[in-house]
Write an enzyme that holds these catalytic residues in place. Structure first.
Site, PDB file in Angstrom:
ATOM      1  N   ASP A 178     -10.628   7.379  50.550  1.00 11.52           N
ATOM      2  CA  ASP A 178     -10.275   5.991  50.887  1.00 11.52           C
ATOM      3  C   ASP A 178     -11.012   5.497  52.119  1.00 11.52           C
ATOM      4  O   ASP A 178     -11.125   6.235  53.117  1.00 11.52           O
ATOM      5  CB  ASP A 178      -8.775   5.917  51.225  1.00 11.52           C
ATOM      6  CG  ASP A 178      -7.909   5.537  50.044  1.00 11.52           C
ATOM      7  OD1 ASP A 178      -8.439   5.073  49.021  1.00 11.52           O
ATOM      8  OD2 ASP A 178      -6.677   5.713  50.152  1.00 11.52           O
TER       9      ASP A 178
ATOM     10  N   GLU B 243      -1.561  -0.410  41.365  1.00 12.98           N
ATOM     11  CA  GLU B 243      -0.336   0.099  42.011  1.00 12.98           C
ATOM     12  C   GLU B 243       0.796  -0.914  41.898  1.00 12.98           C
ATOM     13  O   GLU B 243       0.645  -2.089  42.255  1.00 12.98           O
ATOM     14  CB  GLU B 243      -0.629   0.408  43.498  1.00 12.98           C
ATOM     15  CG  GLU B 243       0.609   0.921  44.215  1.00 12.98           C
ATOM     16  CD  GLU B 243       0.329   1.617  45.545  1.00 12.98           C
ATOM     17  OE1 GLU B 243      -0.852   1.788  45.916  1.00 12.98           O
ATOM     18  OE2 GLU B 243       1.316   1.985  46.208  1.00 12.98           O
TER      19      GLU B 243
END
Ligand code: KIV
Length: 266
Positions: free
Chosen positions: A82, A180
Site C-alpha cells: 500500500d 471494500e
C-alpha cells in the site's frame, strides 16, 4: 511465481483468488504454506500492529520496512504494498514512493485508495512500469471525510460514481481493484461489467477474489471484529493451528462458502 497473468487465468476459469495481509516474515511463510495467491502489505498495519486509531499515521518508511520483511519470506505469491496516506498526492511523490516500495522493498504491485483525481496518478505509475491495484468503496484513509467506517455506494449516485471510477481505473491500465464495504449487488455489477480483477472485503461473493486482514482471520484483533470478517482459527474443530486456519480460509473462498450472507451488505 504468481503473476497478474495467473490471476487473469483464475478469473477466466471462475476460480476465486485468495488474498491476505501480512506484515512480517513468519506470517508470510504461513500464507505461502497455505497456498494464498496474493499477499498484501496493507497500511492496516497502522491499526493492528502499531495501535493507531486509523491508517493515517502510517509512513512510507513504515511500509518499506514491513514490505522488506514480507518480501524476504515470500516464495510464490504476488506481493502488493500500500501507498500510505498523503504519499501520492501528486505524480512525482506517487512515483518516488511507489519506486521505493518496488525497488528497495520488493513489491510487485502498488495499491492506493481512490478514483476521480487519482486516476491520473494510476496512469502515471503504469506509464512508468508500476502495476497498480485500485481500492474503491470504503477508503480507510478518508475515514474522517466519510464520517466513519460505513458501507459505501448504497445510494444510486454513489454507486454510479464507484462504477465510473472502476471503469476509469481500468481504462488507464489498472488490472485489479479492491472493493471494500459496498453492497454485494454493486460489487457483482462491477465484477461483471468492468473487465478487471475485483477483490472484495465486505463486498459479497461475486468478486473475482477475497481479501481479509490476517489478524481478523486469526482472532488476534482485540474488540469487535468487522461484520465482513470471520475468525477462522476459532471455528476450527480440530488441529487448531495458524496454517490450518489460513487453509480453511483458502478452501472457503475457493468453494464460495466465504463470504456468507452474514458477512455481506445490501
Ligand atoms: O490495508 C489493508 O489491509 C487493506 C485491506 C483491508 C484491503 O487495504
Amino acid at each position: 511465481m504468481i503473476s497478474i497473468k495467473t490471476l487473469r487465468e483464475l478469473k477466466k476459469r471462475n476460480e476465486k483468488i485468495t488474498v491476505l495481509t501480512a506484515y512480517d516474515a513468519s506470517f508470510t511463510k504461513h500464507l505461502e504454506q497455505a497456498g494464498v495467491e496474493v499477499i498484501l502489505v496493507g497500511d492496516s498495519l497502522g491499526m493492528v500492529m502499531q495501535g493507531h486509531e486509523s491508517t493515517m499515521p502510517v509512513t512510507v518508511d513504515d511500509m518499506v520496512y514491513h514490505t522488506k520483511m514480507v518480501s524476504r519470506a515470500r516464495e510464490h505469491a504476488l506481493l502488493i504494498a500500500d501507498l500510505p496516506y498523503h504519499s501520492y498526492l501528486n505524480k512525482e511523490d506517487a512515483l518516488k514512493n511507489a519506486q521505493r516500495l518496488m525497488e528497495e522493498a520488493g513489491a510487485d504491485m502498488i495499491k492506493f485508495e481512490g478514483g476521480g483525481e487519482f486516476v491520473a496518478i494510476a496512469a502515471h505509475l503504469i506509464s512508468n512500469d508500476i502495476p497498480v491495484c485500485g481500492h474503491l468503496g470504503l477508503l480507510p484513509q478518508s475515514v474522517v471525510e466519510l464520517g466513519g467506517y460505513k458501507v459505501q455506494g448504497r445510494e444510486k449516485t454513489a454507486a454510479d460514481k464507484i462504477i465510473e471510477d472502476a471503469q476509469a481505473l481500468k481504462d488507464v491500465g489498472v488490472e485489479m481493484i479492491v472493493l471494500e464495504c459496498i453492497p454485494q449487488q454493486l460489487a457483482k455489477r462491477i465484477s461483471e461489467e468492468v473487465d478487471v480483477i475485483t477483490i472484495g472485503i465486505g463486498a459479497g461473493v461475486d468478486c473475482s477474489g477475497q481479501v481479509l486482514v490476517l489478524y481478523d482471520l486469526l482472532g488476534i484483533t482485540p474488540g469487535k471484529r468487522p461484520k465482513f470478517s470471520k475468525d477462522f482459527l476459532a471455528e476450527l474443530e480440530s488441529n487448531k493451528s495458524i496454517t490450518a486456519a489460513i487453509e480453511a480460509y483458502v478452501k472457503a473462498v475457493k468453494n464460495l462458502e466465504f463470504p456468507a450472507e452474514e458477512h455481506c451488505f445490501n
